[in-house]
Design an enzyme around this catalytic site. Structure first.
Site, PDB file in Angstrom:
ATOM      1  N   SER A   1       0.858  -1.190   0.000  1.00  0.00           N
ATOM      2  CA  SER A   1       0.000   0.000   0.000  1.00  0.00           C
ATOM      3  C   SER A   1       0.892   1.238   0.000  1.00  0.00           C
ATOM      4  O   SER A   1       2.029   1.185   0.479  1.00  0.00           O
ATOM      5  CB  SER A   1      -0.857   0.013   1.276  1.00  0.00           C
ATOM      6  OG  SER A   1      -1.516   1.252   1.411  1.00  0.00           O
TER       7      SER A   1
ATOM      8  N   TYR B   1      -0.850  -1.328  10.459  1.00  0.00           N
ATOM      9  CA  TYR B   1      -1.172  -1.493   9.037  1.00  0.00           C
ATOM     10  C   TYR B   1      -0.016  -0.972   8.176  1.00  0.00           C
ATOM     11  O   TYR B   1       0.520  -1.687   7.332  1.00  0.00           O
ATOM     12  CB  TYR B   1      -2.478  -0.770   8.681  1.00  0.00           C
ATOM     13  CG  TYR B   1      -2.853  -0.969   7.228  1.00  0.00           C
ATOM     14  CD1 TYR B   1      -3.482  -2.136   6.816  1.00  0.00           C
ATOM     15  CD2 TYR B   1      -2.549  -0.013   6.263  1.00  0.00           C
ATOM     16  CE1 TYR B   1      -3.803  -2.350   5.480  1.00  0.00           C
ATOM     17  CE2 TYR B   1      -2.862  -0.212   4.931  1.00  0.00           C
ATOM     18  CZ  TYR B   1      -3.498  -1.383   4.539  1.00  0.00           C
ATOM     19  OH  TYR B   1      -3.795  -1.585   3.204  1.00  0.00           O
TER      20      TYR B   1
HETATM   21  N1  LIG Z   1      -8.870  -0.759  -0.746  1.00  0.00           N
HETATM   22  C1  LIG Z   1      -7.858   0.049  -0.538  1.00  0.00           C
HETATM   23  O1  LIG Z   1      -8.015   1.296  -0.441  1.00  0.00           O
HETATM   24  C2  LIG Z   1      -6.454  -0.507  -0.440  1.00  0.00           C
HETATM   25  C3  LIG Z   1      -5.383   0.394  -0.569  1.00  0.00           C
HETATM   26  C4  LIG Z   1      -4.089  -0.076  -0.504  1.00  0.00           C
HETATM   27  C5  LIG Z   1      -3.857  -1.421  -0.312  1.00  0.00           C
HETATM   28  N2  LIG Z   1      -4.899  -2.284  -0.170  1.00  0.00           N
HETATM   29  C6  LIG Z   1      -4.593  -3.693   0.052  1.00  0.00           C
HETATM   30  O2  LIG Z   1      -5.174  -4.439  -0.994  1.00  0.00           O
HETATM   31  C7  LIG Z   1      -5.417  -5.772  -0.554  1.00  0.00           C
HETATM   32  C8  LIG Z   1      -6.830  -6.174  -0.950  1.00  0.00           C
HETATM   33  O3  LIG Z   1      -7.726  -5.300  -0.297  1.00  0.00           O
HETATM   34  P1  LIG Z   1      -9.167  -4.961  -0.862  1.00  0.00           P
HETATM   35  O4  LIG Z   1      -9.296  -3.497  -0.730  1.00  0.00           O
HETATM   36  O5  LIG Z   1      -9.386  -5.598  -2.166  1.00  0.00           O
HETATM   37  O6  LIG Z   1     -10.058  -5.632   0.290  1.00  0.00           O
HETATM   38  P2  LIG Z   1     -11.502  -6.320   0.266  1.00  0.00           P
HETATM   39  O7  LIG Z   1     -12.361  -5.781  -0.812  1.00  0.00           O
HETATM   40  O8  LIG Z   1     -11.985  -6.229   1.679  1.00  0.00           O
HETATM   41  O9  LIG Z   1     -11.185  -7.860  -0.057  1.00  0.00           O
HETATM   42  C9  LIG Z   1     -10.443  -8.637   0.845  1.00  0.00           C
HETATM   43  C10 LIG Z   1     -10.319 -10.077   0.318  1.00  0.00           C
HETATM   44  O10 LIG Z   1      -9.419 -10.777   1.198  1.00  0.00           O
HETATM   45  C11 LIG Z   1     -10.068 -11.957   1.721  1.00  0.00           C
HETATM   46  N3  LIG Z   1      -9.532 -12.188   3.065  1.00  0.00           N
HETATM   47  C12 LIG Z   1      -9.600 -11.348   4.129  1.00  0.00           C
HETATM   48  N4  LIG Z   1      -9.028 -11.906   5.198  1.00  0.00           N
HETATM   49  C13 LIG Z   1      -8.567 -13.134   4.800  1.00  0.00           C
HETATM   50  C14 LIG Z   1      -7.907 -14.202   5.474  1.00  0.00           C
HETATM   51  N5  LIG Z   1      -7.612 -14.140   6.785  1.00  0.00           N
HETATM   52  N6  LIG Z   1      -7.572 -15.314   4.769  1.00  0.00           N
HETATM   53  C15 LIG Z   1      -7.897 -15.395   3.452  1.00  0.00           C
HETATM   54  N7  LIG Z   1      -8.524 -14.422   2.776  1.00  0.00           N
HETATM   55  C16 LIG Z   1      -8.875 -13.309   3.453  1.00  0.00           C
HETATM   56  C17 LIG Z   1     -11.570 -11.627   1.644  1.00  0.00           C
HETATM   57  O11 LIG Z   1     -12.417 -12.761   1.552  1.00  0.00           O
HETATM   58  P3  LIG Z   1     -12.979 -13.550   2.863  1.00  0.00           P
HETATM   59  O12 LIG Z   1     -13.540 -12.525   3.796  1.00  0.00           O
HETATM   60  O13 LIG Z   1     -13.975 -14.536   2.333  1.00  0.00           O
HETATM   61  O14 LIG Z   1     -11.784 -14.258   3.445  1.00  0.00           O
HETATM   62  C18 LIG Z   1     -11.632 -10.843   0.321  1.00  0.00           C
HETATM   63  O15 LIG Z   1     -11.621 -11.744  -0.760  1.00  0.00           O
HETATM   64  C19 LIG Z   1      -5.145  -5.776   0.955  1.00  0.00           C
HETATM   65  O16 LIG Z   1      -3.884  -6.346   1.193  1.00  0.00           O
HETATM   66  C20 LIG Z   1      -5.164  -4.298   1.325  1.00  0.00           C
HETATM   67  O17 LIG Z   1      -4.362  -4.032   2.455  1.00  0.00           O
HETATM   68  C21 LIG Z   1      -6.197  -1.859  -0.241  1.00  0.00           C
END
Ligand SMILES: NC(=O)c1ccc[n+]([C@@H]2O[C@H](COP(=O)([O-])OP(=O)(O)OC[C@H]3O[C@@H](n4cnc5c(N)ncnc54)[C@H](OP(=O)(O)O)[C@@H]3O)[C@@H](O)[C@H]2O)c1
Length: 249
Positions: free
Chosen positions: A135, A145
């Site tokens: 991130s 985080y």
């Molecule tokens: N959205 C943002 O603004 C942003 C910005 C920078 C970086 N990121 C990073 O991008 C990545 C993806 O985030 P996102 O925004 O796409 O989040 P999201 O929409 O909440 O999706 C999270 C995914 O991870 C799975 N997951 C969560 N905990 C898990 C666990 N313990 N074991 C296996 N799977 C798990 C969830 O499915 P289940 O609940 O079914 O397990 C879901 O498929 C993360 O690493 C986040 O830190 C996000």
């Protein structure tokens, strides 16, 4: 057909990676905790793109989940996307330590172990890629985080250097704010985040795939965030930390 394993593949960035890689002709292995949602995602991807899609339900913050996914990776994958992650609604002092440790297990231990499971096979086959989703927060200070994402960036840079093979790539992907389920799941209030800072998951993934092909080790999708990170490097760390802490309150 090359195989890609994506963690957190049912929502947000992981689902966008799944769509893109299915369209590119990869056989997919989707990992997440919710078995029902995994099956639905696989079904939709098969219908839309026609390729093979496996599902592997696993909680990567548990030993059993990690062992199962390590084992599938050792059977052979060409691209690993370590994407699963989550945020906390509160700062470090107001977050239960068990939640902090779960975050470190998912953001750091899982990324370490799955990357280690993938790289030997990729090296012996002479090709492959690992995308570790970090991130922009990893360049700043904002609790566990940010610290965990700083680890992902640093770890990916050193893994890329150590692999020393031009066709085996390791890259840290550092997005800014992306419209996904992340903030709702964390119970974060996003009302104060200006509209122009939001990115679309499909655009982030397109930039990531371009940067991986170019051999970049750190990918910051979008010029807005490239500029924020560049300027951030000139702000004294203690001042940046105070501003981050104030925003967090
Ligand atoms: N959205 C943002 O603004 C942003 C910005 C920078 C970086 N990121 C990073 O991008 C990545 C993806 O985030 P996102 O925004 O796409 O989040 P999201 O929409 O909440 O999706 C999270 C995914 O991870 C799975 N997951 C969560 N905990 C898990 C666990 N313990 N074991 C296996 N799977 C798990 C969830 O499915 P289940 O609940 O079914 O397990 C879901 O498929 C993360 O690493 C986040 O830190 C996000």
């Amino acid at each position: 057909m090359p195989t890609a394993l994506i963690t957190g593949a049912t929502a947000g960035l992981g689902a966008a990676f799944a769509r893109r890689l299915a369209a590119d002709g990869f056989t997919l292995v989707l990992v997440a905790r919710d078995e029902h949602r995994l099956a639905e995602s696989a079904q939709q991807l098969k219908l839309r793109y026609g390729g093979a899609v496996e599902t592997l339900p696993a909680d990567l913050s548990t030993e059993d989940g990690l062992t199962a996914v390590e084992s599938r990776i050792r059977d052979g994958v060409d691209l690993l996307v370590n994407n699963a992650g989550f945020g906390h609604p509160e700062g470090f002092l107001r977050t239960p330590v068990a939640d902090e440790l779960r975050m470190l297990k998912l953001h750091c231990e899982a990324v370490l172990r799955l990357t280690l499971a993938a790289l030997p096979g990729m090296k012996s086959r002479g090709r492959g890629g690992v995308i570790n989703v970090a991130s922009v927060a990893g360049f700043f200070t904002r609790g566990t985080y940010s610290a965990s994402k700083a680890w992902v960036i640093n770890f990916s840079e050193s893994a890329a250097a150590e692999v020393g093979h031009p066709r085996v790539k390791v890259m840290a992907l550092c997005p800014g704010f992306v419209r996904t389920e992340f903030h709702d799941r964390a119970g974060m209030d996003t009302a104060g985040i200006p509209g122009f800072l939001w990115l679309k998951a499909d655009n982030v993934v397109a930039a990531a795939m371009r940067d991986l092909a170019l051999g970049r080790v750190v990918s910051i999708p979008d010029p807005r965030y490239k500029a924020i990170v560049a300027v951030g490097k000139f702000v004294p760390r203690n001042l940046a930390a105070q501003v981050s802490a104030r925003i967090g309150r």
